[in-house]
Design an enzyme around this catalytic site. Sequence first.
Site, short mmCIF file in Angstrom:
data_model
loop_
_atom_site.label_atom_id
_atom_site.label_comp_id
_atom_site.label_asym_id
_atom_site.label_seq_id
_atom_site.Cartn_x
_atom_site.Cartn_y
_atom_site.Cartn_z
N LYS A 177 0.88 -1.18 0.00
CA LYS A 177 0.00 0.00 0.00
C LYS A 177 0.91 1.22 0.00
O LYS A 177 1.60 1.49 0.96
CB LYS A 177 -0.88 -0.02 1.26
CG LYS A 177 -2.22 0.68 1.13
CD LYS A 177 -2.15 2.17 0.87
CE LYS A 177 -1.88 2.98 2.11
NZ LYS A 177 -1.70 4.42 1.80
N GLY B 297 6.32 5.02 8.73
CA GLY B 297 5.53 6.25 8.80
C GLY B 297 5.57 6.82 10.20
O GLY B 297 6.55 6.65 10.93
N SER B 298 4.49 7.46 10.59
CA SER B 298 4.46 8.15 11.87
C SER B 298 4.34 7.16 13.04
O SER B 298 3.76 6.08 12.89
CB SER B 298 3.28 9.12 11.91
OG SER B 298 2.07 8.41 11.74
N THR B 299 4.85 7.55 14.18
CA THR B 299 4.75 6.72 15.38
C THR B 299 3.28 6.55 15.77
O THR B 299 2.86 5.47 16.19
CB THR B 299 5.58 7.36 16.51
OG1 THR B 299 6.96 7.26 16.13
CG2 THR B 299 5.40 6.65 17.84
N GLU B 300 2.51 7.59 15.55
CA GLU B 300 1.07 7.54 15.86
C GLU B 300 0.39 6.41 15.08
O GLU B 300 -0.33 5.58 15.65
CB GLU B 300 0.50 8.90 15.45
CG GLU B 300 -0.93 9.13 15.70
CD GLU B 300 -1.40 10.40 14.95
OE1 GLU B 300 -0.59 11.09 14.32
OE2 GLU B 300 -2.62 10.65 15.01
N GLY C 128 1.95 3.94 13.62
CA GLY C 128 2.61 2.69 14.03
C GLY C 128 1.88 2.03 15.18
O GLY C 128 1.69 0.81 15.22
N GLU D 20 9.06 1.10 11.17
CA GLU D 20 10.14 2.09 11.08
C GLU D 20 9.45 3.45 11.20
O GLU D 20 8.71 3.86 10.31
CB GLU D 20 10.86 1.91 9.74
CG GLU D 20 12.25 2.46 9.74
CD GLU D 20 12.31 3.77 9.03
OE1 GLU D 20 12.15 4.80 9.72
OE2 GLU D 20 12.50 3.77 7.81
N CYS E 286 13.23 10.45 8.31
CA CYS E 286 12.99 9.99 9.68
C CYS E 286 14.25 10.11 10.52
O CYS E 286 14.18 10.23 11.73
CB CYS E 286 12.46 8.57 9.66
SG CYS E 286 13.39 7.51 8.56
N GLU F 113 8.91 15.41 16.29
CA GLU F 113 9.46 15.32 14.94
C GLU F 113 8.78 16.38 14.06
O GLU F 113 7.55 16.41 13.96
CB GLU F 113 9.19 13.93 14.37
CG GLU F 113 9.73 13.75 12.97
CD GLU F 113 9.63 12.31 12.48
OE1 GLU F 113 8.53 11.75 12.50
OE2 GLU F 113 10.67 11.76 12.08
P1 NAI Z 1 1.38 8.50 8.17
O1 NAI Z 1 2.03 7.63 9.18
O2 NAI Z 1 -0.06 8.86 8.37
O3 NAI Z 1 1.47 7.81 6.71
C1 NAI Z 1 2.42 6.83 6.33
C2 NAI Z 1 1.69 5.69 5.61
O4 NAI Z 1 0.74 5.12 6.51
C3 NAI Z 1 0.89 6.12 4.38
O5 NAI Z 1 0.96 5.10 3.41
C4 NAI Z 1 -0.52 6.21 4.91
O6 NAI Z 1 -1.48 6.01 3.91
C5 NAI Z 1 -0.54 5.08 5.91
N1 NAI Z 1 -1.55 5.22 6.97
C6 NAI Z 1 -2.04 6.35 7.51
N2 NAI Z 1 -2.98 6.06 8.44
C7 NAI Z 1 -3.07 4.71 8.49
C8 NAI Z 1 -3.85 3.80 9.26
N3 NAI Z 1 -4.75 4.24 10.16
N4 NAI Z 1 -3.67 2.48 9.07
C9 NAI Z 1 -2.77 2.03 8.17
N5 NAI Z 1 -2.02 2.84 7.41
C10 NAI Z 1 -2.16 4.17 7.57
O7 NAI Z 1 2.26 9.79 8.02
P2 NAI Z 1 1.82 11.23 7.43
O8 NAI Z 1 0.46 11.58 7.91
O9 NAI Z 1 2.02 11.21 5.98
O10 NAI Z 1 2.91 12.16 8.10
C11 NAI Z 1 2.77 12.58 9.44
C12 NAI Z 1 4.10 12.59 10.14
O11 NAI Z 1 4.58 11.26 10.24
C13 NAI Z 1 5.21 13.36 9.44
O12 NAI Z 1 5.17 14.72 9.72
C14 NAI Z 1 6.41 12.70 10.05
O13 NAI Z 1 6.68 13.25 11.30
C15 NAI Z 1 5.99 11.25 10.21
N6 NAI Z 1 6.46 10.40 9.10
C16 NAI Z 1 7.53 9.61 9.30
C17 NAI Z 1 8.04 8.87 8.25
C18 NAI Z 1 9.23 7.99 8.41
O14 NAI Z 1 9.96 7.81 7.47
N7 NAI Z 1 9.43 7.38 9.55
C19 NAI Z 1 7.47 8.94 6.91
C20 NAI Z 1 6.28 9.76 6.83
C21 NAI Z 1 5.82 10.47 7.89
#
Ligand code: NAI
Length: 502
Positions: free
Chosen positions: A199, A252-255, A257, A275, A309, A406
């Site tokens: 996804k 993605g985000s810790t939230e 995660g 991660e 990240c 972050e």
């Molecule tokens: P996010 O964690 O919401 O999105 C990352 C992925 O998770 C996307 O593919 C999204 O569609 C998916 N996702 C979102 N909600 C989900 C759920 N409930 N269940 C399953 N999958 C879900 O991150 P977002 O909103 O794009 O960015 C927010 C913050 O997260 C950023 O400002 C940054 O601090 C952090 N982040 C960290 C990353 C990393 O590389 N560790 C990458 C992206 C964001």
Amino acid sequence: MLLSQAAPDCQPHTQDFLNQEHGLLIDGSWVAAVSGEKFEVKNPANGQVIAMVAEGDQADVDRAVAAARKAFEGGPWPQMTASQRGKLIWKLADLLEENLEEFAELESLDNGKPRVVAAAADVPLAVDLFRYMAGWTTKIEGSTIPISVPYMPGAEFHSYTHREPVGVVGQIIPWNFPLLMAAWKLGPALATGCTVVLKVAEETPMSALRLGQLIQEAGFPNGVVNIITGFGETAGAALAAHADVDKVAFTGSTEVGKLIVKAAGESNLKKVTLELGGKSPNIVLPDADLSVAIPGAANAIFFNHGQCCCAGSRLFVHRSQFDEVVDGIAAAASEIQVGPGMHPDSQMGPMVSQIQQDRVCGYLESGLREGAQAVVGGHRTEGDGFFVEPTVLVNTESQMQVIQEEIFGPVVAAVAYEDPADLIQSANDSIYGLAAAVWTRDISKGHQFAKKLRAGSVWVNCYNVFDAALPFGGFKQSGWGREMGREAIDLYTETKAVTLQL
Ligand code: NAI
Ligand code: MG
């Protein structure tokens, strides 16, 4: 320095790809979402729509998981030898390399990053990752283990372990390195013989869709890789909660995660690797070579617009050198050419989306309101694109949001320290533990800091050095497990212990 907003067009064949009808890759075919819905993909440099893609949700995830299950259990994939699997993955790497320029353009148009950076870093790193993982296919070994069962005196046994693919894997990736994150996820899954439902991030689906075409061209059997474009709360959540998915790997985000862990626990206790975020300390010791440390610290935060990240977002500098280092980084920041990623001189593009621009600017406003000062930058730039000025903050306090959370943008908070003895504690004072760095001429100190910093990657006199052979991942709330390297192979396999009585 702001470049003109005009940028050259992409190559005609990149444009042809963008103009195509973009379905979901399920069981070897490109299909529309069950709902028939589509959504817009935007170029963050100007807000213009560059493509329309299918909006997959739960019904599509169900179909993709069924295809992945079928491919895992029957058909050509489980029959293939390790060497044949390796050959396919290598072929994919070759195809990617042949199309490097197109992928660099897609990354730039979709994510905003400079095309030249994508061509020099993102795409070659993805190619390398696939080649590295192709090599692993024939080296996934178990061990022969002598056993001594106390309640069976005199009995003789032959015991060994065998590593088997974990099964159907759901992979959810973010938008900061769209192609590279797809490679980090797909590489070890394919090397170990798993099947995948990937996804991709709703902000940046294009390079993974093009990669899906190359996966088909390379000759992977139908259903081995399925690709879903769609939103996190629908498609992503359905994948994390799916009862027939054996493992979910998320970046993605810790939230989110934490939501993934919850969904895994409430469904089938699927394996989870994560991660997540970071707030990485970057430490300049008084004996550092500042001619290296200053540009290094600028790269640590400004690479990929700080949307990393592992970005070096908390900079620790000794009080006696603070002004010199901060001024040096501020000078570097003001020289960065900010502009559309497709502009050949662009060194920093826009944030990936309006949401991300607003999020980063929200942090800037909160920091400035609480008394921090921007030595350089501090604002969004006017115009259509989602640009934020490279920013160096000083006068921060440890409890401020800009120090604790972050930001995921081109914003470094510089902190002056008096006593190097307190540094480890301050550096480790974070819920995260993804990366850390130290700049010093003293080899022994470099090793001491490397030992004491609570982070999955520690760089000494360098930053943002990645390699397919090096495990990457986080301590504390930065995640579970590691990507790349041998560790990734381990995390895509189950160990089976087999015992024969002789
Ligand atoms: P996010 O964690 O919401 O999105 C990352 C992925 O998770 C996307 O593919 C999204 O569609 C998916 N996702 C979102 N909600 C989900 C759920 N409930 N269940 C399953 N999958 C879900 O991150 P977002 O909103 O794009 O960015 C927010 C913050 O997260 C950023 O400002 C940054 O601090 C952090 N982040 C960290 C990353 C990393 O590389 N560790 C990458 C992206 C964001
Ligand atoms: Mg989100």
